[in-house]
Design a protein around this motif. Structure first.
Motif, short mmCIF file in Angstrom:
data_model
loop_
_atom_site.label_atom_id
_atom_site.label_comp_id
_atom_site.label_asym_id
_atom_site.label_seq_id
_atom_site.Cartn_x
_atom_site.Cartn_y
_atom_site.Cartn_z
N ASP A 1 27.53 5.53 36.98
CA ASP A 1 26.42 6.42 37.32
C ASP A 1 25.44 5.66 38.21
O ASP A 1 24.57 4.94 37.75
CB ASP A 1 25.71 6.87 36.03
N ILE A 2 25.61 5.82 39.51
CA ILE A 2 24.86 4.99 40.45
C ILE A 2 23.37 5.31 40.42
O ILE A 2 22.53 4.44 40.62
CB ILE A 2 25.45 5.10 41.88
N PHE A 3 23.02 6.57 40.15
CA PHE A 3 21.61 6.96 40.13
C PHE A 3 20.88 6.26 38.98
O PHE A 3 19.78 5.71 39.15
CB PHE A 3 21.49 8.48 39.99
N SER A 4 21.51 6.24 37.83
CA SER A 4 20.92 5.55 36.68
C SER A 4 20.85 4.04 36.94
O SER A 4 19.87 3.37 36.59
CB SER A 4 21.76 5.87 35.43
N LEU A 5 21.87 3.51 37.59
CA LEU A 5 21.88 2.08 37.93
C LEU A 5 20.71 1.73 38.85
O LEU A 5 19.97 0.76 38.60
CB LEU A 5 23.20 1.71 38.61
N LEU A 6 20.51 2.54 39.89
CA LEU A 6 19.44 2.25 40.85
C LEU A 6 18.08 2.31 40.18
O LEU A 6 17.18 1.52 40.47
CB LEU A 6 19.50 3.22 42.03
N ASN A 7 17.94 3.25 39.26
CA ASN A 7 16.67 3.34 38.51
C ASN A 7 16.45 2.11 37.66
O ASN A 7 15.35 1.57 37.58
CB ASN A 7 16.69 4.59 37.61
N ALA A 8 17.53 1.65 37.00
CA ALA A 8 17.43 0.47 36.14
C ALA A 8 17.08 -0.78 36.95
O ALA A 8 16.29 -1.62 36.53
CB ALA A 8 18.74 0.27 35.38
N LEU A 9 17.65 -0.86 38.16
CA LEU A 9 17.45 -2.07 38.98
C LEU A 9 15.99 -2.25 39.41
O LEU A 9 15.59 -3.34 39.79
CB LEU A 9 18.37 -2.03 40.21
N LYS A 10 15.21 -1.16 39.35
CA LYS A 10 13.79 -1.29 39.68
C LYS A 10 13.11 -2.33 38.79
O LYS A 10 12.11 -2.93 39.17
CB LYS A 10 13.08 0.07 39.51
N GLN A 11 13.65 -2.52 37.57
CA GLN A 11 13.06 -3.47 36.61
C GLN A 11 13.63 -4.87 36.76
O GLN A 11 13.24 -5.78 36.03
CB GLN A 11 13.33 -3.01 35.17
N CYS A 12 14.58 -5.06 37.67
CA CYS A 12 15.25 -6.36 37.77
C CYS A 12 14.27 -7.45 38.18
O CYS A 12 13.59 -7.34 39.19
CB CYS A 12 16.40 -6.27 38.77
N PRO A 13 14.15 -8.54 37.37
CA PRO A 13 13.15 -9.57 37.64
C PRO A 13 13.55 -10.53 38.77
O PRO A 13 12.74 -11.32 39.23
CB PRO A 13 13.07 -10.33 36.30
N LEU A 14 14.81 -10.46 39.22
CA LEU A 14 15.26 -11.40 40.25
C LEU A 14 14.82 -10.95 41.64
O LEU A 14 14.58 -9.76 41.87
CB LEU A 14 16.79 -11.50 40.21
N GLN A 15 14.74 -11.93 42.57
CA GLN A 15 14.45 -11.62 43.97
C GLN A 15 15.69 -10.98 44.56
O GLN A 15 16.67 -11.67 44.84
CB GLN A 15 14.15 -12.91 44.74
N CYS A 16 15.65 -9.66 44.73
CA CYS A 16 16.86 -9.03 45.25
C CYS A 16 16.55 -7.73 45.96
O CYS A 16 15.43 -7.21 45.87
CB CYS A 16 17.86 -8.77 44.12
N ASN A 17 17.52 -7.25 46.70
CA ASN A 17 17.40 -6.01 47.45
C ASN A 17 18.70 -5.24 47.20
O ASN A 17 19.78 -5.76 47.42
CB ASN A 17 17.24 -6.38 48.92
N TYR A 18 18.59 -4.03 46.65
CA TYR A 18 19.79 -3.30 46.26
C TYR A 18 19.77 -1.89 46.85
O TYR A 18 18.69 -1.34 47.10
CB TYR A 18 19.86 -3.21 44.72
N TYR A 19 20.93 -1.34 47.09
CA TYR A 19 21.01 0.00 47.67
C TYR A 19 22.42 0.53 47.51
O TYR A 19 23.38 -0.24 47.43
CB TYR A 19 20.61 -0.03 49.15
N PRO A 20 22.58 1.86 47.47
CA PRO A 20 23.93 2.41 47.40
C PRO A 20 24.64 2.18 48.72
O PRO A 20 24.02 2.18 49.79
CB PRO A 20 23.69 3.90 47.15
N TYR A 21 25.94 1.98 48.65
CA TYR A 21 26.73 1.76 49.86
C TYR A 21 28.06 2.47 49.64
O TYR A 21 28.98 1.91 49.06
CB TYR A 21 26.93 0.25 50.05
N GLY A 22 28.13 3.73 50.06
CA GLY A 22 29.31 4.52 49.75
C GLY A 22 29.46 4.62 48.25
O GLY A 22 28.51 4.89 47.54
N GLU A 23 30.66 4.33 47.76
CA GLU A 23 30.89 4.45 46.31
C GLU A 23 30.41 3.20 45.57
O GLU A 23 30.49 3.15 44.34
CB GLU A 23 32.38 4.66 46.05
N HIS A 24 29.95 2.19 46.29
CA HIS A 24 29.52 0.94 45.67
C HIS A 24 28.00 0.79 45.67
O HIS A 24 27.30 1.52 46.36
CB HIS A 24 30.12 -0.26 46.41
#
Lengths: 239, 308
Positions: free
Chosen positions: B234-257
């Motif tokens: 469930d990519i939508f739920s994953l992206l929401n969860a990643l908002k809380q990620c404490p690491l220095q990172c940049n995340y985004y959907p990329y096709g099915e990944h």
């Protein structure tokens, strides 16, 4: 429950068959990708489903209403973001939303609240009084989407909403689509970006007025035996 | 010789909007050069200036050693331009449009047919159809024929494939590759990142400034983060969860990944990230390190610039 039920829907313009007996269903809250080559008949099919164009034959039930006999009720219950025209450039952001809200007969006080909530969600409160022509394309597209769902439709038709939009804004736009679908709104979307096709629950691929393929992105890739939807598309549209 | 030399070009609209800021770049003769940037970056303003339709506020531009402003009439004879919006006559037929452009340039269609033949062959069956009634892909092919009929030495293409389906896009780029074998220099802008990799060199442009110019390979080599890809149910739920990620990172959907670029020491960061996903009850597939694409690079560069 199905939001859209299309059964042998056909449109002919003289000798030319733009849409040829297409049949499919879209479930409530589903994000359905409606893909196809330029001129494959996508826009014609969307116009029939949204009550703007009468079919030559076949039926479609959209939001519980019949496109042939109840087009007015359909228009009231759907949102439509068209390919090119969607907002008035010489009205402000707020005025555009007010205009569309008024057309849909949203009560004045309620409308103002909905517009302000909607702009806050888009982080565009500060831009409320800017003329639409002065804001970047990506913002316009997000605004057009927010305007198309202001009257809380059950189904939204999005015709190439991200055409020409950059990779970051495209993703922001898809985030809006996901958020909207998670509230139970059904989304039917066309796109030429094949990575976006992967974000849909199911997709169909049209060519020459026919639906050639229909299924989840995963199913279609397996069926064709390729790794990406782009390859599926090229394989099916070429022939 | 450089086909095009742009030195410190700036343009301000209405005294307030800085559309272009000290733009400097050069294009070699015969090069296929891509201009890549978000909406409102200034791409179309630059095209309008380079095609003599708009005056810059400052800066120098030379096209094939001619001064763009002083010699604008001569410049117009050697350039071809395909604007971002369909600009042919919709109520003239396909053939009439081509004739019109040939006459305006005092050019002979037959003499230049070898240049446009591969494209013209595809639209010739519709030569009596009104241009406004063509499909999107066909319109672009006709517009390209009209832009080439006077055999320009430099071709300017402003987002020629926006809104065009993947099959027609592929055909369009095959045509571009054929055009350059005729020695024509091409400057093309595009919002499609996969097309950027088909250029010899690209310039990334944002907010009226050029952020970088290089070959696509070199731009991909300069990616700063450590990039990983993985799948999620469930990519939508994953992206929401990643908002809380404490690491220095940049995340985004990329096709099915989901793509995630870390700006951390990965030996320490990866276990932390795995723990984070577990705490968030995120089911995921294998997390694999990958080489960035141009799209990953574009996202990184734009995000870095908007933070700085």
């Amino acid at each position: 429950m199905n939001s859209i039920e299309v059964d042998h829907l056909t449109k002919k313009f003289g000798d030319f068959t733009a849409v040829n007996e297409i049949s499919f269903q879209v479930k409530e809250g589903e994000i359905f990708g409606f893909l196809g080559a330029n001129g494959a008949g996508k826009t014609t099919a969307i116009k029939m489903m949204s009550g703007l164009l009468q079919p030559t034959s076949g039926t479609a039930i959209v939001a519980g209403y019949d496109v042939v006999t109840q087009p007015k009720l359909i228009k009231r219950n759907i949102g439509y973001m068209s390919q090119r025209f969607s907002l008035y450039n010489d009205l402000t952001v707020f005025e555009n939303m007010q205009l569309f809200g008024t057309i849909y007969k949203i009560p004045r006080k309620e409308l103002k609240k909905r517009i302000m909530d909607s702009l806050a969600a888009l982080d565009m409160t500060k831009q409320a009084n800017l003329l639409v022509h002065s804001i970047p394309l990506g913002w316009k597209q997000k605004l057009a989407f927010a305007t198309a769902i202001l009257h809380k439709p059950k189904i939204v038709f999005l015709d190439e909403p991200t055409s020409g939009v950059d990779p970051i804004v495209r993703r922001e736009f898809w985030n809006l689509i996901y958020e909207t679908a998670s509230t139970g709104v059904t989304i039917l979307v066309t796109t030429h970006y094949m990575d976006e096709a992967e974000y849909c629950h199911r997709i169909s691929i049209m060519a020459d007025g026919n639906i050639r393929l229909l299924g989840t992105p995963e199913e279609l890739k397996q069926q064709v035996g390729v790794n990406t939807i782009n390859d599926v598309f090229v394989e099916y549209v070429k022939h | 010789m450089n086909a095009l030399s742009v030195q410190k070009v700036s343009k301000v609209y209405n005294k307030t909007v800085q559309a272009l800021r000290d733009i400097t770049f050069e294009i070699r003769e015969g090069e296929l050069f891509g201009l890549v940037g978000p909406d409102g970056a200034g791409k179309s303003t630059l095209f309008n200036i380079l095609t003599t339709l708009l005056l810059p506020d400052s800066g120098d531009i030379k096209i094939l050693d001619m001064d763009l402003i002083a010699d604008y009439k001569a410049v117009r004879q050697v350039i071809g331009y395909l604007p971002g919006t369909f600009s042919l006559y919709p109520d003239l037929s396909v053939k009439e449009n081509l004739d019109f452009f040939a006459v305006m340039y005092k050019s002979d269609i037959e003499a230049n047919m070898d240049l446009i033949r591969p494209i013209w062959r595809q639209i010739e069956p519709f030569s009596k159809r009104k241009a406004g009634k063509l499909s999107g892909g066909m319109k672009q092919k006709l517009a390209l024929c009209c832009a080439l009929i006077h055999r320009p030495r430099i071709l300017f293409l402003d987002e020629p494939t926006t809104g065009v389906d993947p099959v027609s896009r592929k055909e369009f780029w095959e045509i571009l590759q054929a055009i350059r074998t005729q020695g024509i220099t091409v400057l093309v802008s595009t919002p499609y990142m996969d097309e950027a990799t088909l250029c010899d060199r690209i310039a990334l442009i944002q907010n009226g400034s050029i952020l970088g110019i290089d070959t696509p390979e070199a731009i991909m080599k300069h990616f700063r983060g450590s990039l990983y890809t993985f799948r999620s149910a469930d990519i939508f739920s994953l992206l929401n969860a990643l908002k809380q990620c404490p690491l220095q990172c940049n995340y985004y959907p990329y096709g099915e990944h989901c793509h995630i670029a870390f700006y951390e020491d990965m030996e320490k960061a990866m276990p932390q990230f795995l723990q984070f996903l577990e705490e968030q009850h995120q089911e995921h597939g294998e997390i694999t390190a990958i080489q960035p694409s141009i799209e990953d690079c574009f996202i990184e560069i734009v995000k870095m610039n908007s933070h700085e």
